[in-house]
Scaffold this motif. Sequence first.
Motif: not given
Length: 543
Positions: A522-543
């Motif tokens: 659909g090309g629209r902004e989408l929530s993935l329905g999860i809570v995440g955290k940005w690590e110092d290296e710029g990688v995503l993980s679960y919060a």
Amino acid sequence: MAEIELTLDALSYTLIALLIAVLVIPAVLSRDPDVHPFVLHRQSAISPVRNPKESAVYRSTDTPFGYPLVSGLGLPAAQKYASRTGDIRDIWKLAIEHGKGKMQSVKGKEVVDFSIADLTKHIYAVGSHFRDIGAKSVAVYLPNDVENLVVSFACAFYNIKLIIVPFEPHQTEGVLGLLKETRPDVIIAAAGQVPLEEITPIRPKEIIFVVEPGSQHLDWDSPEGSDQKSVVYHEIIKNGAAKDPEVDIELNAPAVVIYGPKQKDGSRELIEFSHRNIVAGVASQMKSLPTREKYTPNDVFVPVDTLADLHTRIHTYAALASGSTVALSSIAGKHADIETAVRNVNPTIIVVSPESLLELHIRTRGTMMELWHGMIHYFQARTLTNNGRIPKGNFITRVNDYIRPRVGKKLRLVFVAESAGSPDSQPLNSLDLSDLRVFFQAKVVYGLKHYKVAGPVTQCNVYDYRVQKQKSLPKGPGRECAHFGAPSPGLEIKLKDRGEYTADDAEGPRGEVWVTGPVVAGGRELSLGIVGKWEDEGVLSYA
């Protein structure tokens, strides 16, 4: 002045030999890590500003801010110095252009080679058949085999909507309900997989049965007096057409329909992807790999997970577009046995589910019965994490070795992804991934996927072999989860404040994960329905 005579005894020679062994030999035999460690300390491009109650926007370092997100295959256009996005048909055309001219079907011990030229004729034959009966939508309920891909590309070449019905070997429960939701004009299924009388109430224009060669002598036509027409696949491809129909394609129109995960009430959401979404996902996956790790015509790619999973399908399309030989095993699925699926194929790249990897991990760990096995594994894991190299072993480690996965000697890449927000997901932690790299003696690439995104949402750096410090994470029954790497080149990610999780958290931005880009349905902004955290290296993980 008296000369001093230097005499060396056996002890002196021994000490000198030990000194050389400790200081000189490691220096001579040492090898550089697969990637410079500094590369892993900055894995994302981060926007210099952010909105209130949001984290900064994160992108792949391949598409930093100021550059467009990956949205197409970059094919030559009619105008000089211009390029075009392409559509799903171009994936097959690239397979013809770059490949070595074959695809493989694996059924038990039998491996059958199919010529790309013959399969192209099959695509035109099946597509022209759909056109002749006036089909606008086709539902595919097939295992991983050449017929699955032939029908998929036939729909693309003839501008017909492809509906991918979730398939798992030996599980047909709920298929009738799924077909009732979409009511396709044509249903394609393996003979005997779904009873004809169950499909008849949906009243499709036609049912096409894919029949194994050993059963093709049987009568698979509709019973006498039935108003439901059924035909067999092998009869359709006998009358193969050999010409590209050159149909005009609307890139933003729905082209592929998939079913979302099962909800608590048993329902499933229908998600539509356009040609532009699918092509962006394929191009993004191809772009995300380092030059020396990209798919090549010399690779043999095996999708061990089902092609009904869009993440697996995108990887398969990327392999085709790169000219790799694709080997399809009909036993593939979410819980497929990896060793059985790749037997007699000798793959270089596979894509698997976390469930299959966990089952293999437990089985392999169970063969490490002796102290010697533990020592081998310890030193190879240390080579992986401390030296940054995949341990290939030597004749010493192969003496009385534990039973490693039988996946051939050429395997170099294993792709796997956590399913965002799925209650049935089986997360892998960094210790699991480290073990699997040692078991396979290959790179294991972990990522995050979502059913509304074509291809991975994020994907770990191919050379990121680090083991994270273990911590308690609210995911899975007593299991932790490794980080998911940096964003895909086809999207950008930000976190929005959600309850106690805020972008201003002292340990790093936390919040609900939102994505946008051409790979998103659909090309629209989408929530993935999860809570995440940005690590110092710029990688995503679960919060």
